[in-house]
Write a protein that holds these residues in place. Structure first.
Motif, PDB file in Angstrom:
ATOM      1  N   PHE A  90      52.867 -53.464  82.359  1.00  0.00           N
ATOM      2  CA  PHE A  90      51.460 -53.288  81.971  1.00  0.00           C
ATOM      3  C   PHE A  90      51.280 -53.257  80.455  1.00  0.00           C
ATOM      4  O   PHE A  90      50.174 -53.005  79.969  1.00  0.00           O
ATOM      5  N   GLY A  91      52.347 -53.507  79.712  1.00  0.00           N
ATOM      6  CA  GLY A  91      52.238 -53.550  78.260  1.00  0.00           C
ATOM      7  C   GLY A  91      51.925 -52.215  77.622  1.00  0.00           C
ATOM      8  O   GLY A  91      51.164 -52.142  76.648  1.00  0.00           O
ATOM      9  N   VAL A  92      52.509 -51.135  78.151  1.00  0.00           N
ATOM     10  CA  VAL A  92      52.263 -49.788  77.631  1.00  0.00           C
ATOM     11  C   VAL A  92      53.465 -49.370  76.789  1.00  0.00           C
ATOM     12  O   VAL A  92      54.609 -49.485  77.224  1.00  0.00           O
ATOM     13  N   ASP A  93      53.199 -48.885  75.589  1.00  0.00           N
ATOM     14  CA  ASP A  93      54.247 -48.401  74.700  1.00  0.00           C
ATOM     15  C   ASP A  93      54.796 -47.080  75.236  1.00  0.00           C
ATOM     16  O   ASP A  93      54.026 -46.145  75.471  1.00  0.00           O
ATOM     17  N   PRO A  94      56.112 -46.948  75.448  1.00  0.00           N
ATOM     18  CA  PRO A  94      56.663 -45.673  75.947  1.00  0.00           C
ATOM     19  C   PRO A  94      56.363 -44.492  75.031  1.00  0.00           C
ATOM     20  O   PRO A  94      56.216 -43.362  75.503  1.00  0.00           O
ATOM     21  N   LEU A  95      56.280 -44.740  73.713  1.00  0.00           N
ATOM     22  CA  LEU A  95      55.933 -43.665  72.786  1.00  0.00           C
ATOM     23  C   LEU A  95      54.508 -43.180  73.043  1.00  0.00           C
ATOM     24  O   LEU A  95      54.254 -41.964  73.142  1.00  0.00           O
ATOM     25  N   PHE A  96      53.573 -44.100  73.183  1.00  0.00           N
ATOM     26  CA  PHE A  96      52.185 -43.748  73.458  1.00  0.00           C
ATOM     27  C   PHE A  96      52.065 -43.058  74.824  1.00  0.00           C
ATOM     28  O   PHE A  96      51.325 -42.074  74.975  1.00  0.00           O
ATOM     29  N   PHE A  97      52.804 -43.548  75.814  1.00  0.00           N
ATOM     30  CA  PHE A  97      52.772 -42.942  77.141  1.00  0.00           C
ATOM     31  C   PHE A  97      53.296 -41.501  77.088  1.00  0.00           C
ATOM     32  O   PHE A  97      52.754 -40.601  77.749  1.00  0.00           O
ATOM     33  N   GLY A  98      54.334 -41.266  76.279  1.00  0.00           N
ATOM     34  CA  GLY A  98      54.857 -39.912  76.145  1.00  0.00           C
ATOM     35  C   GLY A  98      53.849 -38.956  75.534  1.00  0.00           C
ATOM     36  O   GLY A  98      53.760 -37.786  75.943  1.00  0.00           O
ATOM     37  N   LEU A  99      53.065 -39.426  74.567  1.00  0.00           N
ATOM     38  CA  LEU A  99      52.035 -38.568  73.974  1.00  0.00           C
ATOM     39  C   LEU A  99      50.949 -38.239  74.996  1.00  0.00           C
ATOM     40  O   LEU A  99      50.459 -37.096  75.059  1.00  0.00           O
ATOM     41  N   LEU A 100      50.565 -39.219  75.802  1.00  0.00           N
ATOM     42  CA  LEU A 100      49.589 -38.956  76.862  1.00  0.00           C
ATOM     43  C   LEU A 100      50.137 -37.952  77.871  1.00  0.00           C
ATOM     44  O   LEU A 100      49.409 -37.058  78.332  1.00  0.00           O
ATOM     45  N   VAL A 101      51.402 -38.083  78.223  1.00  0.00           N
ATOM     46  CA  VAL A 101      52.016 -37.164  79.188  1.00  0.00           C
ATOM     47  C   VAL A 101      52.039 -35.746  78.624  1.00  0.00           C
ATOM     48  O   VAL A 101      51.729 -34.775  79.335  1.00  0.00           O
ATOM     49  N   ALA A 102      52.392 -35.598  77.349  1.00  0.00           N
ATOM     50  CA  ALA A 102      52.442 -34.263  76.745  1.00  0.00           C
ATOM     51  C   ALA A 102      51.060 -33.614  76.736  1.00  0.00           C
ATOM     52  O   ALA A 102      50.914 -32.424  77.049  1.00  0.00           O
ATOM     53  N   LEU A 103      50.026 -34.382  76.382  1.00  0.00           N
ATOM     54  CA  LEU A 103      48.660 -33.843  76.436  1.00  0.00           C
ATOM     55  C   LEU A 103      48.254 -33.517  77.869  1.00  0.00           C
ATOM     56  O   LEU A 103      47.591 -32.509  78.132  1.00  0.00           O
ATOM     57  N   ASN A 104      48.653 -34.353  78.798  1.00  0.00           N
ATOM     58  CA  ASN A 104      48.288 -34.163  80.196  1.00  0.00           C
ATOM     59  C   ASN A 104      48.926 -32.902  80.762  1.00  0.00           C
ATOM     60  O   ASN A 104      48.281 -32.146  81.507  1.00  0.00           O
TER      61      ASN A 104
END
Length: 650
Positions: free
Chosen positions: A572-586
């Motif tokens: 899906f073209g998602v950056d793992p770094l960006f995904f990790g920041l979303l997970v931490a906020l979530n």
């Protein structure tokens, strides 16, 4: 017997997991190993919710289903277990975990939080909702230094909750500020969650720390803005501090100098020597403290100005066309040159050597020019401009104008420094001295650790070691470092680190078994078969993580479910770094979500009897909404989290 609401919720969640797993197996035309992998995942969630130890549940389930996948071959099963455990223990990133945890326990045992809260609530006394704002700022700093959610919420529940209740604060607002602020340690570096995510997802911990810095500050800032807004709109929920609570007692020698606590401190100190009863050493010490902000600002500005305006000239080489003439002054002794006139490559001698055939009557058999052939044109003369440019290339260092971010940053810092001196009364000077003893040492420790990591001066492990040493020095400076504190900190560090390491071993065995059974391929096929867009995939993944945050700890979510999500990101073209920041906020949001919010139970355990769990849950809901809004902001403007890593590591 009456069953509690959270127990009902847990039983319902487990029933839904079991029903979903059974439905999946019944609808399948053939039961493959991939279906067994999904069954293993469901059983792990149910077993953890029943109270079985997470690490050993993962290892046990992983070995059992690996044994089934290898057709009951114990040798291969044990080989897989040993290889997975060794691969995990050989991960040098995990060395930073016990060091950061040790630093956090030392700072917690140093008992700095009481003086920190006192100094901050006096410094912010004029703000609406001063006690709640001071609570949030204290939680942010302390959670950053320790990273231990339970410890921060418990300590602030003992310290700040009684103070806010005595001040007439609303119970939900006070409870929400403590629980929301205490959970910030999950996100703001140096966070153990980010280390665990980086080791699991294969993302640089250094870039994760740089990326999580601004989202963490953004979330803390949104909390503070919400409290100030509520205190303005509903003053009965957060009454202002009384005049008696804002009084700052002056030392006896300072009282002799100051006409009143509100008198200007700098002018009063400069005239203080006129009073013969005040020692000169006391006046000089106070003037040194007053001059400290200006000195620090000047050192930072001058030191960084040279760094941002100096440009090292790139190495340039003189390249000329072959055959171009050069002056003797510009000739290089080591470059490619024409052969010397004497002793070099020359025309063969005219007698006895190789000669041109006669032009009029060529000898028989000689090779003559073909008809119509002409002599080749002479080589064009080289452009003199190219040679001149090569000879006048800049050497050494040059300067450039300072960047916009530097000008803006130091303009704001300069304005704040000027305001500090403009409104510096004797009372504010005493508050500043209290902050120097409580606030600034912690901030300096945190910035030293983070700065050395983010700027590439040290690896996370090296910075964690220096942070642990800094925690010991800080505890020693406050005379709280003794053998009992050291033993307790080491014991708690070993306990927490062992839990994290066993979790990683269990996760490695579980992930290997899940991949071996084909569960990951089945999940990937199912997700890709839904034809989701990038936005839909992110929404689906974040909703799943949010729901998992109710019954499970963040460690379990990271080590069990991140290996399932990470392989899908490339599709899906998602950056793992960006995904990790979303997970931490979530996961911050999940920790504040009723009815299974661990922060609420930590606070309830130390709150007065009249504070009910429902009131704490009610106070959490607005802050949970703020976290969802922060996730939306981060998704809409990813540069909030990605700008700093791209700036430093492009």
């Amino acid at each position: 017997m009456k069953i509690r609401r959270e127990l009902w919720f847990g039983l319902t969640f487990m029933a839904l997991v079991v029903i979903a797993g059974a439905t999946m197996l019944l609808r399948a035309e053939t039961i493959t190993n991939g279906h067994l992998g999904l069954l293993m995942l469901s059983l792990v969630v149910v077993a953890i919710m029943l109270g079985f130890p997470t690490a050993f549940t993962l290892m046990g389930m992983g070995m059992l289903f690996t044994f089934l996948a290898y057709e009951r071959d114990w040798h291969r099963t044990l080989d897989l277990m040993v290889q997975s455990a060794y691969k995990t223990m050989a991960n040098d990133v995990l060395i930073a975990v016990p060091l950061f945890v040790f630093m956090g326990y030392l700072v917690e045992r140093a008992n700095l939080i009481e003086s920190l809260f006192r100094s901050l609530h006096l410094a912010l006394a004029r703000l609406p909702g001063a006690l709640a704002v001071a609570t949030l700022v204290t939680c942010t700093i302390f959670a950053t230094a320790t990273g231990i959610v339970g410890a921060v919420v418990t300590l602030m529940g003992l310290l700040a909750l009684p103070a806010m209740l005595r001040g007439g604060y609303s119970v939900p607002l006070a409870a929400g500020a403590i629980t929301a602020g205490g959970c910030l340690g999950i996100l703001i570096p140096p966070s153990v969650l980010l280390i665990v995510y980086g080791a699991t997802a294969g993302v640089s911990v250094v870039q994760l720390y740089a990326g999580a810095f601004f989202p963490g500050l953004m979330l803390a800032g949104l909390y503070v803005l919400y409290v100030i807004l509520i205190a303005k709109l509903k003053p009965q929920w957060a009454p202002p501090l009384s005049a008696a609570e804002r009084v700052v007692p002056l030392p006896p020698l300072t009282q002799r100098i100051a006409a009143s606590p509100s008198a200007h401190a700098l002018l009063g100190l400069l005239k203080g020597r006129r009073n013969a009863e005040v020692p000169l050493s006391h006046v000089l010490r106070q003037l040194g403290i007053v001059a400290l902000p200006a000195v620090i600002y000047a050192l930072l500005a001058l030191g960084s100005y040279q760094a941002v305006t100096t440009v090292e000239a790139e190495a340039r080489y003189d390249i000329e066309e072959i055959g171009a003439s050069r002056s003797s002054s510009g000739a290089s002794s080591s470059g490619l040159q024409e052969p010397p006139a004497e002793g070099g490559l020359q025309e063969p001698p005219s007698e006895g050597g190789l000669q041109e055939p006669p032009g009029e009557e060529p000898a028989a058999g000689a090779v003559a020019e073909p008809p119509g052939a002409e002599a080749p044109p002479a080589a064009p003369a080289p452009a003199p401009a190219a040679t001149e440019t090569a000879q006048t290339s800049p050497a050494g260092a040059t300067t450039k104008p300072p960047p916009t971010w530097w000008v803006a940053t130091f303009s704001v810092l300069g304005a704040l420094t000027a305001l500090f001196y403009l409104f510096l009364s004797f009372a504010r000077l005493e508050i500043f001295k209290m902050l120097l003893a409580s606030f600034f040492p912690l901030v300096l420790l945190i910035l030293s650790v983070l700065g050395s990591i983010v700027l590439g001066l040290a690896t996370p492990t090296e910075a964690a070691a220096m942070g642990a040493l800094g925690g010991m020095l800080l505890a020693a400076a406050y005379r709280r470092l003794n053998l009992s504190v050291l033993k307790e900190s080491v014991f708690l560090t070993a306990k927490t680190s062992a839990m994290v390491c066993w979790l990683f071993v269990g996760s490695a065995i579980f992930s290997a078994a899940f991949a071996l059974l084909g569960g990951q391929a089945l999940v990937e096929e199912w997700v890709l078969g839904m034809n989701l867009t990038k936005v839909q995939f992110l929404l689906l993944s974040q909703v799943i993580i949010f729901l998992l945050g109710w019954p499970l700890e963040w460690t379990e979510i990271i080590v069990i479910f991140m290996p399932i999500f990470i392989p899908l990101l490339d599709n899906f073209g998602v950056d793992p770094l960006f995904f990790g920041l979303l997970v931490a906020l979530n996961l911050q949001t999940a920790f504040l979500s009723p009815p299974v919010a661990m922060a609420a139970f930590y606070l309830k355990g130390v709150s007065p009897p009249h504070v009910t769990l429902n009131q704490i849950f009610l106070g959490m809901l607005p802050f949970m909404g703020i976290q969802i809004f922060a996730i939306f902001l981060l998704y809409m403007w990813p540069q909030i989290g990605l700008w700093l890593p791209q700036l430093l590591y492009k």
